[in-house]
Design a protein around this motif. Structure first.
Motif, mmCIF file in Angstrom:
data_model
loop_
_atom_site.group_PDB
_atom_site.id
_atom_site.type_symbol
_atom_site.label_atom_id
_atom_site.label_comp_id
_atom_site.label_asym_id
_atom_site.label_seq_id
_atom_site.Cartn_x
_atom_site.Cartn_y
_atom_site.Cartn_z
ATOM 1 N N GLN A 1 -14.189 110.075 84.570
ATOM 2 C CA GLN A 1 -12.777 110.428 84.614
ATOM 3 C C GLN A 1 -11.972 109.329 83.939
ATOM 4 N N VAL A 2 -11.109 109.723 83.004
ATOM 5 C CA VAL A 2 -10.358 108.739 82.229
ATOM 6 C C VAL A 2 -8.862 108.739 82.550
ATOM 7 N N LYS A 3 -8.372 109.765 83.266
ATOM 8 C CA LYS A 3 -6.941 109.769 83.591
ATOM 9 C C LYS A 3 -6.655 110.709 84.757
ATOM 10 N N THR A 4 -5.417 110.628 85.226
ATOM 11 C CA THR A 4 -4.908 111.574 86.233
ATOM 12 C C THR A 4 -3.593 112.144 85.726
ATOM 13 N N SER A 5 -3.097 113.158 86.426
ATOM 14 C CA SER A 5 -1.807 113.810 86.111
ATOM 15 C C SER A 5 -1.684 114.259 84.654
ATOM 16 N N PRO A 6 -2.452 115.222 84.191
ATOM 17 C CA PRO A 6 -3.505 115.902 84.941
ATOM 18 C C PRO A 6 -4.826 115.135 84.863
ATOM 19 N N PRO A 7 -5.759 115.427 85.791
ATOM 20 C CA PRO A 7 -7.067 114.786 85.733
ATOM 21 C C PRO A 7 -7.768 115.092 84.406
ATOM 22 N N GLY A 8 -8.309 114.057 83.783
ATOM 23 C CA GLY A 8 -9.000 114.223 82.503
ATOM 24 C C GLY A 8 -10.374 113.594 82.546
ATOM 25 N N PHE A 9 -11.356 114.274 81.941
ATOM 26 C CA PHE A 9 -12.757 113.825 82.003
ATOM 27 C C PHE A 9 -13.336 113.764 80.602
ATOM 28 N N GLU B 1 -3.303 113.728 91.235
ATOM 29 C CA GLU B 1 -3.570 112.284 91.200
ATOM 30 C C GLU B 1 -4.991 111.936 91.644
ATOM 31 N N LYS B 2 -5.772 112.943 92.009
ATOM 32 C CA LYS B 2 -7.106 112.682 92.547
ATOM 33 C C LYS B 2 -8.014 112.028 91.508
ATOM 34 N N ARG B 3 -8.801 111.050 91.946
ATOM 35 C CA ARG B 3 -9.755 110.381 91.059
ATOM 36 C C ARG B 3 -11.143 110.430 91.687
ATOM 37 N N ILE B 4 -12.123 110.874 90.897
ATOM 38 C CA ILE B 4 -13.504 111.003 91.373
ATOM 39 C C ILE B 4 -14.337 109.864 90.788
ATOM 40 N N SER B 5 -15.190 109.272 91.611
ATOM 41 C CA SER B 5 -16.015 108.156 91.129
ATOM 42 C C SER B 5 -16.997 108.638 90.062
ATOM 43 N N THR B 6 -17.371 107.733 89.188
ATOM 44 C CA THR B 6 -18.321 108.065 88.109
ATOM 45 C C THR B 6 -19.669 108.493 88.677
ATOM 46 N N HIS B 7 -20.074 107.866 89.755
ATOM 47 C CA HIS B 7 -21.355 108.213 90.383
ATOM 48 C C HIS B 7 -21.344 109.666 90.862
ATOM 49 N N GLU B 8 -20.266 110.045 91.582
ATOM 50 C CA GLU B 8 -20.164 111.432 92.067
ATOM 51 C C GLU B 8 -20.112 112.426 90.909
ATOM 52 N N LEU B 9 -19.388 112.078 89.869
ATOM 53 C CA LEU B 9 -19.261 112.974 88.716
ATOM 54 C C LEU B 9 -20.603 113.208 88.030
ATOM 55 N N ASN B 10 -21.401 112.173 87.922
ATOM 56 C CA ASN B 10 -22.680 112.332 87.224
ATOM 57 C C ASN B 10 -23.716 113.065 88.073
#
Length: 437
Positions: free
Chosen positions: A386-394, A350-359
């Motif tokens: 990140q566009v989804k969770t369970s599973p995390p999708g990018f 369920e983890k979600r990463i911010s767009t700033h951290e991802l970039n």
């Protein structure tokens, strides 16, 4: 979201497996020219235009009330019918209407389900006129087609998807934990250990559990639904037993779980079938934990837990992100440590990463290793989100979608896990090409 289910049924050798293969786009089922040869996967995903649904391939319907195996086959066919939203009842144009067809049609009428009566082995308009006459006496709407060459297949698929439900969003009170593994690795013993009671039949005979069994257990006031599934055997061993029908339910329970516990026998080591079962969990994109059971039978002088974990990650190289736990289900040693691990994997899914951290991550990853040139042109990666969770999708935006090869996606996944962990959780990447203005 549970997908609509379409069940393919009929007497032996009418072409059910051929239709299943065409619908799923894969050669899952073995096709040979004699009855009852269905011996591979009985479950697959089908797509038609924008619709996605599950397809079930069943064994051939026979009538022999004295034969125990036939009774079991019929039972499993009717289970598939009961679970399905739409039934494709297949008949053979070349052999005409047989008593078994009439018996099956009569049984289906009692269910009140939507049934499409398909007449297979009609490969053109001339055969349709010549061979369909025998079937008009049935008084049902007929769908002539050829599962082998595709004649009439488009009309069949359009009819199947027309009016099909959107599927149902399943309401869950507790996380679903599926326990999977080959026979006799101690799955039912583990369930008993987690439940602290003899809920399952435990036997040293492989294959004691034939149907998935749900049980609710509590750990520090938090509840979990534990699903003990039938042991998955090698194809050849499943082919002539009723276990091949239980395999369907095992697959559906993995598809429907939140976390899969992959149980291995620490005393025997990892075999090829363990790899295949772990591979199935990985392809289903489910959270996972590897359980090394029967740790009490391992000679500690010859192998430590860390040694065994290294062997696990060597053989299951595609699951290096999955936690490994050594236990003894029989003595209940370390069994309760499973629950905190389940909670951790659920959180990671369920983890979600911010767009700033991802970039920031993406910039560092690309600086360390750029994508290879594609047709002598530079491949640029602009953005990740990140566009989804369970599973995390990018989702990743690039100037050359074809230039982002699987090897580079795997590199990005390794870097992503180094930075953000996602322990036990699968991750998905979607590559999009940014349109030029």
């Amino acid at each position: 979201m549970s997908k609509p289910i379409v069940a393919i049924i009929g007497r032996p050798n009418v072409g059910k497996s051929t239709l299943f293969n065409r619908m799923t786009g894969k050669r899952h089922a073995v096709i040979e020219d004699f009855p009852g040869i269905t011996r591979d996967r009985l479950y697959g995903e089908a797509r038609w235009e924008d619709r996605v649904f599950d397809v079930v391939d069943t064994g051939g319907f026979l009538h022999d009330p004295e034969e125990e195996f036939v009774k079991e086959v019929i039972k499993q066919i009717l289970i598939a019918v009961d679970e399905a939203e739409i039934i494709i009842m297949m008949m053979d144009a070349e052999s005409g209407v047989l008593p078994l067809d009439l018996e099956l049609i009569d049984r289906l009428r009692k269910y009140g389900k939507r049934v499409l009566y398909g007449v297979n082995k009609i490969d053109g308009p001339k055969k349709e006129k010549a061979l369909l006459v025998d079937f008009f006496s049935l008084g049902v709407d007929l769908f002539p087609f050829s599962a082998l060459n595709g004649y009439g297949y488009e009309h069949l698929m359009e009819t199947i998807t027309r009016g099909m439900s959107e599927g149902e969003e399943e309401k869950r009170e507790h996380p679903r934990i599926a326990i999977v593994g080959r026979p006799n690795v101690g799955k039912s013993t583990l369930v008993n250990s987690l439940l602290s009671k003899e809920r399952m039949i435990v036997s040293s005979t492989p294959g004691t559990t034939r149907d998935a069994v749900d049980s609710v257990c509590s750990y520090y006031r938090k509840k979990y639904t534990i699903v003990d599934t039938a042991g998955i055997r090698r194809k050849g061993k499943m082919a002539k037993t009723v276990e091949r029908y239980s395999f369907l339910r095992t697959i559906r329970n993995v598809e429907n779980c939140d976390v899969a516990l992959i149980v291995l026998d620490a005393s025997e080591g990892i075999v090829e079938l363990d790899q295949k079962i772990a591979g199935f969990v990985a392809s289903a994109k489910k959270g996972a934990i590897i359980i090394l059971n029967k740790w009490d039978l391992v000679t500690k002088d010859s192998a430590t837990a860390d040694d065994l974990k290294r062997i696990v990650y060597d053989r299951l190289w595609f699951m290096k992100h999955v936690p490994v736990l050594t236990i003894s289900a029989l003595s209940k040693k370390r069994s309760t440590k499973i629950f905190p691990l389940i909670d951790r994997v659920l959180e990671e899914c369920e983890k979600r990463i911010s767009t700033h951290e991802l970039n920031l991550f993406l910039r560092n990853a690309v600086s360390a290793k750029e994508p290879p040139l594609y047709r002598r042109k530079k491949v640029k990666i602009y953005y990740i989100s990140q566009v989804k969770t369970s599973p995390p999708g990018f989702i990743i935006f690039t100037n050359k979608k074809e230039g982002i090869k699987p090897q580079y996606i795997k590199y990005l996944e390794h870097r992503l896990r180094d930075r953000f962990v996602f322990e036990g959780a699968p991750v998905d990447f979607y590559i999009r090409q940014r349109k030029h203005k």
